[in-house]
Enzyme design. Structure first.
Site, short mmCIF file in Angstrom:
data_model
loop_
_atom_site.label_atom_id
_atom_site.label_comp_id
_atom_site.label_asym_id
_atom_site.label_seq_id
_atom_site.Cartn_x
_atom_site.Cartn_y
_atom_site.Cartn_z
N CYS A 66 0.79 -1.29 0.02
CA CYS A 66 0.04 0.03 0.03
C CYS A 66 0.87 1.34 0.06
O CYS A 66 1.47 1.49 -0.87
CB CYS A 66 -0.99 -0.08 1.36
SG CYS A 66 -2.25 1.29 0.96
N HIS A 68 -3.42 -5.34 0.07
CA HIS A 68 -2.85 -6.03 1.51
C HIS A 68 -2.87 -7.33 1.42
O HIS A 68 -3.83 -8.05 1.85
CB HIS A 68 -3.59 -5.12 2.44
CG HIS A 68 -3.29 -4.14 2.88
ND1 HIS A 68 -2.62 -3.48 3.81
CD2 HIS A 68 -4.13 -2.84 2.27
CE1 HIS A 68 -2.57 -2.03 3.76
NE2 HIS A 68 -3.60 -1.62 2.90
N GLU A 104 -1.48 -9.37 3.18
CA GLU A 104 -1.45 -10.16 4.64
C GLU A 104 -2.65 -10.51 5.13
O GLU A 104 -3.05 -11.33 5.85
CB GLU A 104 -0.49 -9.03 5.62
CG GLU A 104 -1.33 -8.06 5.98
CD GLU A 104 -1.28 -6.79 4.90
OE1 GLU A 104 -1.40 -5.66 5.35
OE2 GLU A 104 -0.84 -6.89 3.77
#
Length: 578
Positions: free
Chosen positions: A420, A547, A549
């Site tokens: 990001c 993102h 994750e």
């Protein structure tokens, strides 16, 4: 629907989220379908506008919900996909009730906390618990509800009352209450004290809820005498007093519950013994032991999770040095999902993650004068790292330090992953260093810059903060199948990952940047918005606007994080060849 309610007492931060997730894991291992709900009594509509310093990271769901980080624990532990409605807040409840009042749905009645607010809470719980979350048709068998805060908080009172009513309406066979409490040990006396738990159970009972189980948090295993005392004064059977003592890692908590036959007692309470099976936690046990062996160096555990066809067993004792350059390092929960994704990737490679936290501002030139010791220490850590990660964030604090970190990684061929803001930082650094645009910047940090390489998205709102970003699962098209990102994802043409941003790379500078060597290998459905960048002639220099994750799982690490760790150990090319 069967409901398992997890409440907390004495103090906050006892691990109700991990406890609730672990209960779900054990029940799911018994062959049951499990969904989860988190109740946050704060007035915010969602977690989107909260500071990471105060509340930890904002977890983003597929549907764009900005929710409490505990829902990230639920998704990772249970391997499910939740919705924004699985996070209930006081703000959401009151907003829904007031919207109905304005429309006249209450037919002129006086709107009150009881029954209107409590009815809204019950209706919300019952409707959300029916939403499929595991990709299968039909509702789950059990809904695990975590009530945030501690019993006795003023803001949680309407939820306590609504849950009391829910327990009565669904009947005793469909409701199970597990109360998480603290068993402290006074340093002078050395005795496990039960009085705090007695008080919190008494308060819970006074509010109309009687716990069926006590989940006791302690540093050491509970003594039998402590259990007997708790059972006598809290009116809970000794067999239903569960001890969640400190463990090497949180993956042991489901195993602790299984070893204490918690599943059997919970299934009995919910009248599910006839439909459930014995819990199968072999893979979970293997995962916990693998991490213990990597962390404690007790023994070599070669039968690790093989996410690739490489044999990583000979790296069992190796560490990988990861430099995390961020804004919110004062509270590691600010980057909880990033840390978990790194852990998942490292375990897949039988490596121990060693994360070095660097405050981005400590790398800046100004800090060399104001705080020379912190500046020298930050640069020493950065230069000794095997890989560098710059996560997301907002605001201009520390941006110069992040740019310097990205530059160091690019020029010295250190594996770099920008997420990001980290991707936008890489673009800014490249524009300054390679294109010679000294004033290249994001309009977030310099609204008057003459070289805006990162700009505010046209559809964004400049007046409202909450839920106005580009949020949730979006499709990224990987136009170049030969790109590193495409190969890591399995040479696919697109990926669906979760987003949370309001700035983007300026499409007008894309051609100039690409001609200079910065590849834009991933774009959105329009083909204009940049989603993934890579730098040529570098072992691993990747920036992503999304993102990754948020979708990493213990047994399925994010491909980008896995590639990042492999590149740090110079194993990436061998992995790609296979």
């Amino acid at each position: 629907m069967k409901y398992v309610l997890v409440t907390g007492g004495v103090v906050s931060g006892l691990g109700k989220g991990v406890t609730a997730s672990s209960i779900g894991v054990v029940l799911k291992a018994c062959g049951l379908g499990v969904t989860s709900i988190k109740i946050d009594p704060y007035l915010n509509t969602d977690a989107g506008t909260m500071s990471p310093f105060e509340h930890g990271e904002v977890f983003v769901l597929d549907d764009g919900g900005e929710v409490d980080l505990d829902l990230g624990n639920y998704e990772r532990f249970l391997d499910v996909t939740l919705t924004k409605d699985n996070n209930i807040t006081t703000g959401k409840i009151y907003q829904s009730v007031l919207d109905k009042e304005r429309k006249g749905d209450y037919l002129g009645k006086t709107v009150q906390v009881v029954p209107h607010i409590t009815d809204a809470i019950k209706d919300w719980i019952e409707s959300v618990s029916l939403i499929p979350v595991d990709g299968k048709e039909g509702q789950a068998d059990v809904c695990v509800i975590e009530l945030g805060g501690t019993v006795g908080d003023i803001e949680s009172m309407p939820f306590i009352e609504a849950l009391r009513q829910l327990s009565f309406s669904v009947g005793p066979d469909n409701f199970c209450l597990i109360h998480v409490s603290l068993i402290p040990v006074l340093g002078v006396v050395g005795e496990q004290k039960t009085k705090p738990t007695q008080h919190t159970v008494r308060e819970l009972r006074a509010l109309g809820l009687t716990p069926h189980f006590l989940a006791c948090r302690s540093a050491q295993p509970l003594l039998e005498s402590t259990k007997a005392k708790l059972s006598q004064f809290c009116h809970v059977a000794a067999a239903n007093i569960l001890n969640i003592h400190d463990v090497p890692n949180i993956w042991h908590v489901p195993l602790l519950l299984r070893n204490q036959n918690a599943h059997h007692s919970i299934l009995k309470q919910l009248n599910l013994t006839n439909v459930a099976t014995a819990p199968d936690l072999d893979s979970w046990n293997k995962m916990a032991e693998t991490f213990d062996n990597l962390t404690n160096h007790v023994s070599i555990y070669t039968d690790t999770f093989s996410f690739t066809s490489l044999d990583f067993s000979y790296f069992c004792y190796a560490q990988v040095q990861i430099a995390m350059v961020g804004k919110y390092i004062g509270l590691t929960d600010s980057y909880l999902s990033v840390v978990k994704a790194l852990l998942h990737a490292c375990i897949a490679c039988s490596l121990k993650p060693h994360i070095e936290w660097i405050a981005a501002s400590d790398l800046e030139d100004e800090s060399e004068k104001s705080t020379p010791e912190a500046h020298a220490a930050a640069w020493k850590i950065l230069k000794s790292a095997e890989c560098i990660l710059v996560p997301g964030g907002f605001g201009d604090r520390g941006v110069s330090g992040m740019v310097l970190a990205a530059k160091y990684a690019r020029e010295n061929k250190i594996p770099y992953l920008g997420i990001c803001l980290g991707m936008q930082i890489a673009v800014i650094e490249f524009a300054r260093s390679v294109l010679g645009l000294e004033r290249a910047n994001s309009t977030e940090f310099d609204a008057q810059t003459s070289d805006p390489v990162v700009i505010f998205m046209p559809e964004g709102s400049r007046t409202h903060m909450g839920s106005t970003m580009r949020l949730g699962s979006r499709r990224t098209h990987l136009h170049n199948r030969d790109s590193l990102t495409s190969k890591l994802y399995g040479q696919v043409s697109y990926v669906d990952e979760r987003h949370r941003h309001r700035y983007e790379v300026n499409p007008e500078v894309a051609q100039a940047l690409e001609e200079a060597g910065l590849r834009f290998v991933g774009k959105d459905d329009t083909g204009k918005r940049v989603e993934v960048i890579e730098f040529q002639d570098h072992p691993f220099y990747v920036g992503v606007q999304f993102h990754p994750e948020f979708k990493s799982r213990p047994t399925r690490p994010s491909p980008l994080f896995l590639g990042f760790i492999l590149a740090a150990r110079k194993l990436l090319q061998a992995h790609l060849s296979n």
